[in-house]
Each structure stands twice: as structure tokens, then as C-alpha cells.
Design a protein around this motif. Structure first.
Motif, PDB file in Angstrom:
ATOM      1  N   VAL A 157       0.835  -1.200   0.000  1.00  0.00           N
ATOM      2  CA  VAL A 157       0.000   0.000   0.000  1.00  0.00           C
ATOM      3  C   VAL A 157       0.871   1.252   0.000  1.00  0.00           C
ATOM      4  CG1 VAL A 157      -1.851   1.224   1.208  1.00  0.00           C
ATOM      5  CG2 VAL A 157      -1.739  -1.275   1.297  1.00  0.00           C
ATOM      6  N   ALA A 158       0.460   2.219  -0.788  1.00  0.00           N
ATOM      7  CA  ALA A 158       1.033   3.565  -0.750  1.00  0.00           C
ATOM      8  C   ALA A 158      -0.125   4.543  -0.665  1.00  0.00           C
ATOM      9  CB  ALA A 158       1.885   3.829  -1.995  1.00  0.00           C
ATOM     10  N   GLY A 159       0.153   5.796  -0.410  1.00  0.00           N
ATOM     11  CA  GLY A 159      -0.930   6.774  -0.323  1.00  0.00           C
ATOM     12  C   GLY A 159      -0.429   8.193  -0.396  1.00  0.00           C
ATOM     13  N   GLN A 160      -1.333   9.095  -0.751  1.00  0.00           N
ATOM     14  CA  GLN A 160      -1.002  10.518  -0.853  1.00  0.00           C
ATOM     15  C   GLN A 160      -2.303  11.303  -0.908  1.00  0.00           C
ATOM     16  OE1 GLN A 160       2.025  11.733  -0.639  1.00  0.00           O
ATOM     17  NE2 GLN A 160       1.538  13.880  -1.018  1.00  0.00           N
ATOM     18  N   GLN A 161      -2.214  12.594  -0.584  1.00  0.00           N
ATOM     19  CA  GLN A 161      -3.381  13.451  -0.680  1.00  0.00           C
ATOM     20  C   GLN A 161      -3.919  13.477  -2.106  1.00  0.00           C
ATOM     21  OE1 GLN A 161      -1.069  16.724   1.093  1.00  0.00           O
ATOM     22  NE2 GLN A 161      -2.942  17.265   2.149  1.00  0.00           N
ATOM     23  N   ALA A 162      -5.207  13.669  -2.220  1.00  0.00           N
ATOM     24  CA  ALA A 162      -5.819  13.819  -3.534  1.00  0.00           C
ATOM     25  C   ALA A 162      -5.406  15.169  -4.105  1.00  0.00           C
ATOM     26  CB  ALA A 162      -7.337  13.736  -3.409  1.00  0.00           C
TER      27      ALA A 162
ATOM     28  N   ALA B  71       5.115   0.659  -4.900  1.00  0.00           N
ATOM     29  CA  ALA B  71       4.133  -0.345  -4.468  1.00  0.00           C
ATOM     30  C   ALA B  71       3.889  -1.378  -5.569  1.00  0.00           C
ATOM     31  CB  ALA B  71       2.828   0.336  -4.083  1.00  0.00           C
ATOM     32  N   LEU B  72       3.755  -0.927  -6.816  1.00  0.00           N
ATOM     33  CA  LEU B  72       3.518  -1.849  -7.924  1.00  0.00           C
ATOM     34  C   LEU B  72       4.691  -2.800  -8.121  1.00  0.00           C
ATOM     35  CD1 LEU B  72       1.887   0.668 -10.401  1.00  0.00           C
ATOM     36  CD2 LEU B  72       0.838  -1.487  -9.705  1.00  0.00           C
ATOM     37  N   SER B  73       5.902  -2.280  -8.047  1.00  0.00           N
ATOM     38  CA  SER B  73       7.086  -3.111  -8.275  1.00  0.00           C
ATOM     39  C   SER B  73       7.240  -4.162  -7.186  1.00  0.00           C
ATOM     40  CB  SER B  73       8.336  -2.224  -8.348  1.00  0.00           C
ATOM     41  OG  SER B  73       8.246  -1.314  -9.422  1.00  0.00           O
ATOM     42  N   LEU B  74       7.054  -3.755  -5.938  1.00  0.00           N
ATOM     43  CA  LEU B  74       7.185  -4.709  -4.829  1.00  0.00           C
ATOM     44  C   LEU B  74       6.069  -5.750  -4.868  1.00  0.00           C
ATOM     45  CD1 LEU B  74       8.101  -2.187  -1.982  1.00  0.00           C
ATOM     46  CD2 LEU B  74       9.620  -3.914  -2.964  1.00  0.00           C
ATOM     47  N   ALA B  75       4.855  -5.286  -5.169  1.00  0.00           N
ATOM     48  CA  ALA B  75       3.723  -6.206  -5.217  1.00  0.00           C
ATOM     49  C   ALA B  75       3.911  -7.241  -6.326  1.00  0.00           C
ATOM     50  CB  ALA B  75       2.429  -5.427  -5.439  1.00  0.00           C
ATOM     51  N   GLU B  76       4.391  -6.790  -7.467  1.00  0.00           N
ATOM     52  CA  GLU B  76       4.622  -7.720  -8.582  1.00  0.00           C
ATOM     53  C   GLU B  76       5.658  -8.782  -8.195  1.00  0.00           C
ATOM     54  OE1 GLU B  76       5.732  -7.572 -13.356  1.00  0.00           O
ATOM     55  OE2 GLU B  76       6.039  -5.811 -12.096  1.00  0.00           O
ATOM     56  N   GLU B  77       6.664  -8.371  -7.454  1.00  0.00           N
ATOM     57  CA  GLU B  77       7.731  -9.301  -7.080  1.00  0.00           C
ATOM     58  C   GLU B  77       7.232 -10.429  -6.183  1.00  0.00           C
ATOM     59  OE1 GLU B  77      12.148  -9.015  -4.989  1.00  0.00           O
ATOM     60  OE2 GLU B  77      11.297  -7.265  -5.980  1.00  0.00           O
ATOM     61  N   VAL B  78       6.232 -10.144  -5.334  1.00  0.00           N
ATOM     62  CA  VAL B  78       5.756 -11.164  -4.388  1.00  0.00           C
ATOM     63  C   VAL B  78       4.367 -11.691  -4.728  1.00  0.00           C
ATOM     64  CG1 VAL B  78       7.189 -10.255  -2.518  1.00  0.00           C
ATOM     65  CG2 VAL B  78       4.831  -9.430  -2.779  1.00  0.00           C
ATOM     66  N   GLY B  79       3.791 -11.258  -5.861  1.00  0.00           N
ATOM     67  CA  GLY B  79       2.487 -11.755  -6.275  1.00  0.00           C
ATOM     68  C   GLY B  79       1.311 -11.162  -5.534  1.00  0.00           C
ATOM     69  N   ALA B  80       1.508  -9.980  -4.928  1.00  0.00           N
ATOM     70  CA  ALA B  80       0.434  -9.316  -4.172  1.00  0.00           C
ATOM     71  C   ALA B  80      -0.220  -8.233  -5.021  1.00  0.00           C
ATOM     72  CB  ALA B  80       1.005  -8.725  -2.882  1.00  0.00           C
ATOM     73  N   ALA B  81      -1.202  -7.552  -4.456  1.00  0.00           N
ATOM     74  CA  ALA B  81      -1.859  -6.433  -5.117  1.00  0.00           C
ATOM     75  C   ALA B  81      -1.226  -5.125  -4.649  1.00  0.00           C
ATOM     76  CB  ALA B  81      -3.355  -6.432  -4.791  1.00  0.00           C
ATOM     77  N   ALA B  82      -1.200  -4.144  -5.539  1.00  0.00           N
ATOM     78  CA  ALA B  82      -0.724  -2.798  -5.186  1.00  0.00           C
ATOM     79  C   ALA B  82      -1.940  -1.896  -5.017  1.00  0.00           C
ATOM     80  CB  ALA B  82       0.198  -2.258  -6.261  1.00  0.00           C
ATOM     81  N   VAL B  83      -2.056  -1.274  -3.846  1.00  0.00           N
ATOM     82  CA  VAL B  83      -3.204  -0.430  -3.528  1.00  0.00           C
ATOM     83  C   VAL B  83      -2.711   0.983  -3.245  1.00  0.00           C
ATOM     84  CG1 VAL B  83      -5.186  -0.083  -2.003  1.00  0.00           C
ATOM     85  CG2 VAL B  83      -4.435  -2.406  -2.559  1.00  0.00           C
ATOM     86  N   PHE B  84      -3.422   1.974  -3.806  1.00  0.00           N
ATOM     87  CA  PHE B  84      -3.065   3.371  -3.526  1.00  0.00           C
ATOM     88  C   PHE B  84      -4.204   4.040  -2.763  1.00  0.00           C
ATOM     89  CE2 PHE B  84      -1.967   7.734  -3.913  1.00  0.00           C
ATOM     90  CZ  PHE B  84      -0.578   7.738  -4.006  1.00  0.00           C
ATOM     91  N   TRP B  85      -3.877   4.445  -1.533  1.00  0.00           N
ATOM     92  CA  TRP B  85      -4.848   5.094  -0.650  1.00  0.00           C
ATOM     93  C   TRP B  85      -4.935   6.570  -1.040  1.00  0.00           C
ATOM     94  CZ3 TRP B  85      -7.428   3.191   3.849  1.00  0.00           C
ATOM     95  CH2 TRP B  85      -7.998   4.168   4.675  1.00  0.00           C
TER      96      TRP B  85
END
Length: 484
Positions: free
Chosen positions: A61-66, A82-96
């Protein structure tokens, strides 16, 4: 003390091994259907829906103000990490998408580099959370400011958003959705009910998380750190939105927002009718994020790293393990004009971002007529002073330290004089001054690093290869993205 050094002292989880150890934790039981409904309303691309299945493995997960057009480029760099790390471990990348934040001064400006000039649009946004600010009153002004870019299908899609936070979420989907990024707006009607149970627990013991935060702050201070968060006596970790968003205090069984008092029953009724009106403060927000999401890794910037380091007690209070922490990618985008100037003066882009004018002056020393002679004369004076110091030391050994301090003072004054000479010469050289100002516009706009001012879609709209270069960048550390 650096944030990562402090995290190490506190024993906070960091790195890919810690990330893998935290995979497999379940999020809220209603997360997938709620997020599916949200993505359908936003007409997300197929890759985003495919990524929903990876939530069973976990989330980074990552996040930032709108922000307008996605906010500053660091938003995209967080998402990329977040996308790169998630891809490496087969997880989802979520942006708050931090739609609950009401500091509109930080998000009402849009800075663009157009025709090699910095241009700024400032919108008169009301002091409301970004998830409450309608986009419609400002859509025409945005379209006019963006010009031809407003007709790009990705931007046109984002401009259909109903609120400022939805505009931001759509920008993320438009430019990064094909990589499977999942935006998450906690104020969205589909997603805000996911926090009802956590808010009810917080209201049942409203001072516990604030006290846990303060205890951790004291521990950090004892270790030599400077904790950025601290709660005053009676302060909770919850905001209530009425005509404004105000921090709740609790004393004697009664809540107060500084304007009126509330019983727990009244707040529970507000929560039942509109759960988006009760929102977590900074000392609780990441914990709420992880109560809804199966977070295994959390991507943060240096400042966020410091406040997340205070939250281990709040995580424990809610029965959650802390996620593995990762610093986001830092990047400099080099468009051809800036690249040519940096090459001309053999100046490293990061040296300019960190040193600004001083770095440029250092790089052009050899170009400035007559400067080298003055520099050499000052160096000769330093050598003479050193020889004089040796003679004085031979006569009287106790004079060694006074002479060393004397030489240091003379050397420092010499450097300052050289800087003034360079600046004066630069002011008379229109070409060099133009080059310096042009580099500032590209790399240090408004005196800030480029990644904190310009939105990344600006580069992607101008250079089709920009998103590909970002995708190829490392997950963390520093990168230079050379375009054109």
C-alpha cells in the motif's frame, strides 16, 4: 536521527523478507465486493479488476493526498514502488487516495511547465475534505488551463470524476491502471462502511490509541529521536465532520469537538447514518488502512516514515502486525532542454536538485573569465598561511591550534568571497544566468525538488515513453528518467 536508523532502533519491520513474512493476512471480509463496486463505478480498466484476485495474497500500500492531475510526481513514484514490490511477491498494489484530508492549501494548486515557463492554476477550494469537494465548479477552469491535454482520453476520463478525490483516483487508473494499481478512496460510498467496526471500537475506548501514541513518542525521545506526533490530554485520534472537520476530545464520558458536546450514542448514530463523517487522525490512519486491507508492505516518504514509527503501540492495540516499511522511489525527470544544459556543464542532476545555485556555480567555475586566477591566488594565500603556521609552531608549539583556526577562518571567508564573485559575474552574463534559471524551472521549481511540484502526467502527456521509463525504474533508491 535518520528515519530508517530510528526504525532499526525501534525494531520496526523493513525489507523484502519482512514483506514476505506478512503475506497471507486477510483484510476486511467485505473488501473485495466493496472495492469491485467502487472500481465499476469508476469504469476501471480490466487490469485493475484482475488485480483484485491478488488481494488474497496480500497488499503493498502507498498513499497521498488527492491532488490536481494526480498531485506532485512523488505520488506516481510511491505508486511505482508499491507496484514493483507487489509484482515481485504476487500481491496487489493499492493506492490510498487521502480523501479525508482537509488541508486544501496543499492541493489547490496545479503547477505545469508549459513552453518552458512555470504556470500555476490556483483554485479557491472550500476548507473541506477532498472527498467532499465537488469537481463540477472547477471543471471548466481546469479544462481551460490544461488546453489540448484536456482532450487526451486519459485526462478527459479523469475529468468526469464527481469530486476532487475521484479526479485523483481516475488519474491513477488512467495512467497506472494498466499495471494493475487499485485506488482506494476511504470516503467513497462503497468503501467508507468498511471502517464502521473499527470506528465503533475506537469510540468504546476513545483515549487508548492516543495514550499508546504518546507512550511510543516518549520511547522515541529517549532514543534521541524527535517524534512528530503527540496528543494533548483528552485528545482522541478521531475527527468529526460537521460544518468543518474537527478533532474530538473526550472527558467524563462526553465527547467535544470544541463547538458542541456529543454522547457516545449520538456519535454511533452519526456513524450508522454516514460513516464517512468520522475519520481517523494521522496517529490512527495507517492502522485503519490496514484493518480494511491485507497490508503486508507500506510505502512511505521520509516524513511519513517518522510518524509511522510512532504507531507500533496503536497497531498492537488493534491486534495488527505492523507492515514492512519501504521508502518510496525518488526520481528526477530530464527533458531534453535540462539534459543538454546539465551535459554542457558536466553537472549531475541530483547535485543540482540538492545544491541548486551553489552546485551550478561550482560547475561553471572554469567557464568564467578571470575566476580561476582569483581562485589560484586564494589557494596560494592558504599555502602561505600554512607555511607561516609551521614557522610559528617551530618557534612556539602552543601556536599550532590558533594558527589552524586562523587558516580555517580565512579559508571559509575565501570560499564566501569566491561565491560572491561568481554570483556577480553570473549576473553580468546573461547566457549563464538564463541557463541557471532554466535549470531551476525544470529541476527546482519554486525552490523545491521537481518531484514535489510537477505532476507526473505532465511528462507522460508530453513524452509517450515516460510511463515505460518509470516502469523500468528500480522500486527504491534514486532514478533519473531521461526523456526525448
Amino acid at each position: 536521527m535518520e528515519a530508517q536508523a530510528l526504525a532499526h532502533l525501534l525494531g520496526l519491520p523493513q525489507g523484502k523478507e519482512a514483506l514476505r513474512e506478512r503475506l497471507g493476512r486477510r483484510g476486511h471480509p467485505d473488501l473485495v465486493p466493496a472495492l469491485t463496486a467502487y472500481l465499476r463505478r469508476l469504469q476501471a480498466p480490466p487490469e485493475a479488476f484482475s488485480a483484485l484476485g491478488r488481494l488474497a495474497r496480500g497488499a503493498v500500500v502507498a498513499g497521498q493526498q488527492a491532488g490536481l492531475l494526480g498531485g506532485p510526481a512523488l505520488t506516481f513514484y510511491k505508486a511505482h514502488t508499491a507496484l514493483s514490490l507487489a509484482e515481485e511477491v504476487g500481491a496487489a498494489a493499492v493506492f490510498w487516495v487521502a480523501s479525508q484530508d482537509h488541508d486544501v492549501e496543499e492541493v489547490r494548486h496545479l503547477h505545469l511547465l508549459l513552453e518552458d515557463e512555470l504556470r500555476t492554476l490556483s483554485l479557491p477550494l472550500p476548507p473541506l475534505p477532498a472527498g467532499r469537494i465537488p469537481l463540477d465548479p472547477y471543471r471548466g477552469v481546469l479544462v481551460g488551463f490544461l488546453g489540448p491535454w484536456a482532450r487526451d482520453p486519459r485526462v478527459a476520463y479523469a475529468l468526469e470524476g464527481g469530486t476532487l478525490s475521484e479526479f485523483s483516483a481516475r488519474i491513477l487508473l488512467a495512467f497506472l491502471g494498466q499495471r494493475g494499481l487499485l485506488p482506494f478512496d476511504p470516503m467513497a460510498e462503497e468503501l467508507s462502511p468498511l471502517f464502521q467496526g473499527a470506528l465503533e471500537r475506537e469510540l468504546s475506548d476513545p483515549l487508548a490509541s492516543a495514550q499508546a501514541l504518546n507512550r511510543e513518542a516518549e520511547r522515541i525521545r529517549a532514543l534521541g529521536g524527535k517524534p512528530p506526533l503527540r496528543r494533548k490530554p483528552g485528545a482522541t485520534n478521531l475527527f468529526l465532520e460537521t460544518d468543518a472537520r474537527r478533532l474530538l476530545f473526550y472527558e467524563g464520558g462526553v465527547f467535544s469537538d470544541g463547538v458542541r458536546r456529543y454522547s457516545r450514542k449520538e456519535l454511533l448514530e452519526i456513524l450508522r447514518t454516514d460513516p464517512s463523517r468520522l475519520t481517523p487522525a494521522a496517529g490512527l490512519r495507517p492502522v485503519f488502512q490496514d484493518l480494511a486491507l491485507p497490508t503486508a508492505g507500506f510505502v512511505v516518504g521520509p516524513n511519513e516514515f517518522r510518524y509511522v514509527a510512532e504507531l507500533s503501540g496503536v497497531y498492537a492495540l488493534h491486534g495488527l502486525p505492523m507492515p514492512a516499511l519501504f521508502l518510496r522511489l525518488q526520481a528526477v525527470v530530464l527533458e531534453p532542454p535540462a539534459a543538454r544544459l546539465l551535459g554542457r556543464y558536466r553537472l549531475d542532476p541530483w547535485a543540482f536538485v540538492e545544491g541548486g545555485e551553489a552546485a551550478f556555480l561550482g560547475a561553471v567555475r572554469g567557464v568564467l573569465e578571470g575566476f580561476r586566477e582569483v581562485e589560484e591566488e586564494l589557494a596560494r594565500l592558504q599555502r602561505q598561511l600554512e607555511a607561516l603556521g609551521e614557522r610559528a609552531k617551530a618557534l612556539e608549539p602552543t601556536l599550532e591550534r590558533p594558527f589552524r583556526r586562523f587558516r580555517a577562518r580565512i579559508g571559509g571567508e575565501g570560499e564566501r568571497l569566491l561565491g560572491k564573485l561568481l554570483r556577480a559575474r553570473l549576473d553580468r552574463d546573461a547566457v549563464l544566468l538564463h541557463h541557471l534559471e532554466r535549470l531551476k524551472r525544470h529541476l527546482l521549481p519554486l525552490g523545491l525538488p521537481q518531484e514535489r511540484v510537477y505532476p507526473f502526467p505532465m511528462y507522460a502527456l508530453r513524452h509517450p515513453e515516460a510511463l515505460g521509463l518509470l516502469r523500468e525504474a528500480p522500486a527504491q533508491g534514486r532514478a533519473v528518467l531521461a526523456l526525448g
